[in-house]
Design a protein around this motif. Structure first.
Motif, PDB file in Angstrom:
ATOM      1  N   MET A 163       0.836  -1.058   0.196  1.00  0.00           N
ATOM      2  CA  MET A 163      -0.117  -0.097   0.233  1.00  0.00           C
ATOM      3  C   MET A 163       1.079   1.144   0.063  1.00  0.00           C
ATOM      4  N   ALA A 164       1.960   1.382   0.723  1.00  0.00           N
ATOM      5  CA  ALA A 164       2.907   2.476   0.893  1.00  0.00           C
ATOM      6  C   ALA A 164       3.348   2.521  -0.499  1.00  0.00           C
ATOM      7  N   SER A 165       4.041   1.506  -1.034  1.00  0.00           N
ATOM      8  CA  SER A 165       4.597   1.701  -2.519  1.00  0.00           C
ATOM      9  C   SER A 165       3.621   2.127  -3.576  1.00  0.00           C
ATOM     10  N   TYR A 166       2.411   1.829  -3.391  1.00  0.00           N
ATOM     11  CA  TYR A 166       1.499   2.166  -4.574  1.00  0.00           C
ATOM     12  C   TYR A 166       1.212   3.528  -4.371  1.00  0.00           C
ATOM     13  N   LYS A 167       1.243   4.173  -3.050  1.00  0.00           N
ATOM     14  CA  LYS A 167       1.198   5.698  -2.613  1.00  0.00           C
ATOM     15  C   LYS A 167       2.228   6.320  -3.199  1.00  0.00           C
ATOM     16  N   LYS A 168       3.441   5.822  -2.948  1.00  0.00           N
ATOM     17  CA  LYS A 168       4.460   6.747  -3.406  1.00  0.00           C
ATOM     18  C   LYS A 168       5.136   6.433  -4.902  1.00  0.00           C
ATOM     19  N   THR A 169       4.516   5.555  -5.328  1.00  0.00           N
ATOM     20  CA  THR A 169       5.201   5.513  -6.976  1.00  0.00           C
ATOM     21  C   THR A 169       3.937   5.240  -8.008  1.00  0.00           C
ATOM     22  N   TYR A 170       3.274   4.037  -7.956  1.00  0.00           N
ATOM     23  CA  TYR A 170       2.193   3.886  -8.798  1.00  0.00           C
ATOM     24  C   TYR A 170       1.186   4.885  -8.952  1.00  0.00           C
ATOM     25  N   LYS A 171       0.520   5.532  -7.763  1.00  0.00           N
ATOM     26  CA  LYS A 171      -0.167   6.633  -7.935  1.00  0.00           C
ATOM     27  C   LYS A 171       0.127   7.733  -8.859  1.00  0.00           C
ATOM     28  N   HIS A 172       1.375   8.269  -8.571  1.00  0.00           N
ATOM     29  CA  HIS A 172       1.905   9.417  -9.268  1.00  0.00           C
ATOM     30  C   HIS A 172       1.817   9.044 -10.632  1.00  0.00           C
ATOM     31  N   THR A 173       2.471   7.778 -10.901  1.00  0.00           N
ATOM     32  CA  THR A 173       2.387   7.520 -12.332  1.00  0.00           C
ATOM     33  C   THR A 173       1.271   7.528 -13.117  1.00  0.00           C
ATOM     34  N   LEU A 174       0.114   6.859 -12.393  1.00  0.00           N
ATOM     35  CA  LEU A 174      -1.158   6.829 -13.038  1.00  0.00           C
ATOM     36  C   LEU A 174      -1.827   8.169 -13.160  1.00  0.00           C
ATOM     37  N   ILE A 175      -1.453   9.296 -12.265  1.00  0.00           N
ATOM     38  CA  ILE A 175      -2.001  10.566 -12.268  1.00  0.00           C
ATOM     39  C   ILE A 175      -1.369  11.326 -13.557  1.00  0.00           C
ATOM     40  N   ALA A 176       0.025  11.198 -13.625  1.00  0.00           N
ATOM     41  CA  ALA A 176       0.858  11.594 -14.813  1.00  0.00           C
ATOM     42  C   ALA A 176       0.612  11.124 -15.909  1.00  0.00           C
ATOM     43  N   LYS A 177       0.045   9.867 -16.228  1.00  0.00           N
ATOM     44  CA  LYS A 177      -0.364   9.159 -17.255  1.00  0.00           C
ATOM     45  C   LYS A 177      -1.685   9.889 -17.661  1.00  0.00           C
ATOM     46  N   LYS A 178      -2.615  10.126 -16.788  1.00  0.00           N
ATOM     47  CA  LYS A 178      -3.974  10.855 -16.983  1.00  0.00           C
ATOM     48  C   LYS A 178      -3.815  12.164 -17.473  1.00  0.00           C
ATOM     49  N   GLU A 179      -2.717  13.044 -16.947  1.00  0.00           N
ATOM     50  CA  GLU A 179      -2.632  14.453 -17.423  1.00  0.00           C
ATOM     51  C   GLU A 179      -1.954  14.367 -18.662  1.00  0.00           C
ATOM     52  N   LEU A 180      -1.001  13.317 -18.941  1.00  0.00           N
ATOM     53  CA  LEU A 180      -0.555  13.270 -20.420  1.00  0.00           C
ATOM     54  C   LEU A 180      -1.456  13.129 -21.436  1.00  0.00           C
ATOM     55  N   LYS A 181      -2.212  12.063 -21.097  1.00  0.00           N
ATOM     56  CA  LYS A 181      -3.792  11.959 -22.074  1.00  0.00           C
ATOM     57  C   LYS A 181      -4.599  13.153 -22.493  1.00  0.00           C
ATOM     58  N   GLN A 182      -4.823  13.920 -21.111  1.00  0.00           N
ATOM     59  CA  GLN A 182      -5.494  15.295 -21.390  1.00  0.00           C
ATOM     60  C   GLN A 182      -4.686  16.259 -22.396  1.00  0.00           C
ATOM     61  N   VAL A 183      -3.435  16.298 -21.944  1.00  0.00           N
ATOM     62  CA  VAL A 183      -2.540  17.400 -22.667  1.00  0.00           C
ATOM     63  C   VAL A 183      -2.461  16.914 -24.170  1.00  0.00           C
ATOM     64  N   LYS A 184      -2.515  15.536 -24.418  1.00  0.00           N
ATOM     65  CA  LYS A 184      -2.305  15.162 -26.140  1.00  0.00           C
ATOM     66  C   LYS A 184      -3.654  15.671 -26.515  1.00  0.00           C
ATOM     67  N   LYS A 185      -4.828  15.412 -26.017  1.00  0.00           N
ATOM     68  CA  LYS A 185      -6.252  15.649 -26.380  1.00  0.00           C
ATOM     69  C   LYS A 185      -6.424  16.970 -26.667  1.00  0.00           C
ATOM     70  N   GLU A 186      -5.858  17.891 -25.863  1.00  0.00           N
ATOM     71  CA  GLU A 186      -5.846  19.475 -26.073  1.00  0.00           C
ATOM     72  C   GLU A 186      -4.957  19.925 -27.117  1.00  0.00           C
ATOM     73  N   LEU A 187      -3.840  19.110 -27.126  1.00  0.00           N
ATOM     74  CA  LEU A 187      -2.965  19.615 -28.432  1.00  0.00           C
ATOM     75  C   LEU A 187      -3.496  19.437 -29.600  1.00  0.00           C
ATOM     76  N   SER A 188      -4.106  17.973 -29.926  1.00  0.00           N
ATOM     77  CA  SER A 188      -4.756  17.836 -31.159  1.00  0.00           C
ATOM     78  C   SER A 188      -5.855  18.794 -31.416  1.00  0.00           C
TER      79      SER A 188
END
Length: 153
Positions: free
Chosen positions: A1-26
């Motif tokens: 649970m601790a490793s999820y909060k420190k690594t995976y959670k931020h990776t998933l948030i960054a991936k979601k933001e990347l997807k949104q930025v790509k959509k705005e750029l298109s």
């Protein structure tokens, strides 16, 4: 649970933001294409309706030259001073000319002005008669209003 909060959670948030930025750029790329298309459309409409930025006195002089050189068998009765109208976006120049002649000659002159006079566009025409009470005859007149505009920026 601790490793999820420190690594995976931020990776998933960054991936979601990347997807949104790509959509705005298109969306921006399609906006640029739309802007280019609209500029071309405006330029073609300017050509159609007389959106050139010509000196209004020059337009008036070329109109007089056009009528007199083409031998239309009409008389120029009156030509008004150039009327200027301005709003927040456009500067509009209006020229008004009054011709006298037979119906056939006046309509032919009007047709040729609309077809071949490219410096300004015919906006309004009016046929009317005046009666001469001394000779008891009617004379036919044609009033033509031509306009061109330019961007007021």
């Amino acid at each position: 649970m601790a490793s999820y909060k420190k690594t995976y959670k931020h990776t998933l948030i960054a991936k979601k933001e990347l997807k949104q930025v790509k959509k705005e750029l298109s969306g921006n790329e399609s906006s640029l294409n739309e802007l280019y298309r609209l500029k071309n459309e405006i330029s073609s409409i300017d050509k159609i309706i007389g959106g050139q930025t010509l000196n209004p006195e020059y337009v008036q002089q070329t109109l007089l030259d056009f009528i007199s050189k083409n031998d239309f068998n009409v008389n120029i009765v009156d030509i008004e001073d150039v009327h200027l109208f301005s709003d927040s976006e456009f500067l509009i120049y209006s020229n008004q000319i009054e011709l006298e002649g037979s119906y056939k000659d006046l309509t032919y002159t009007l047709y040729e002005i609309e077809k071949n006079f490219k410096n300004s566009r015919v906006i309004s025409t009016q046929f009317y008669t005046k009666k001469n009470y001394r000779t008891n005859t009617k004379t036919l007149f044609l009033k033509i209003i031509l306009q061109n505009y330019e961007n007021n920026k």
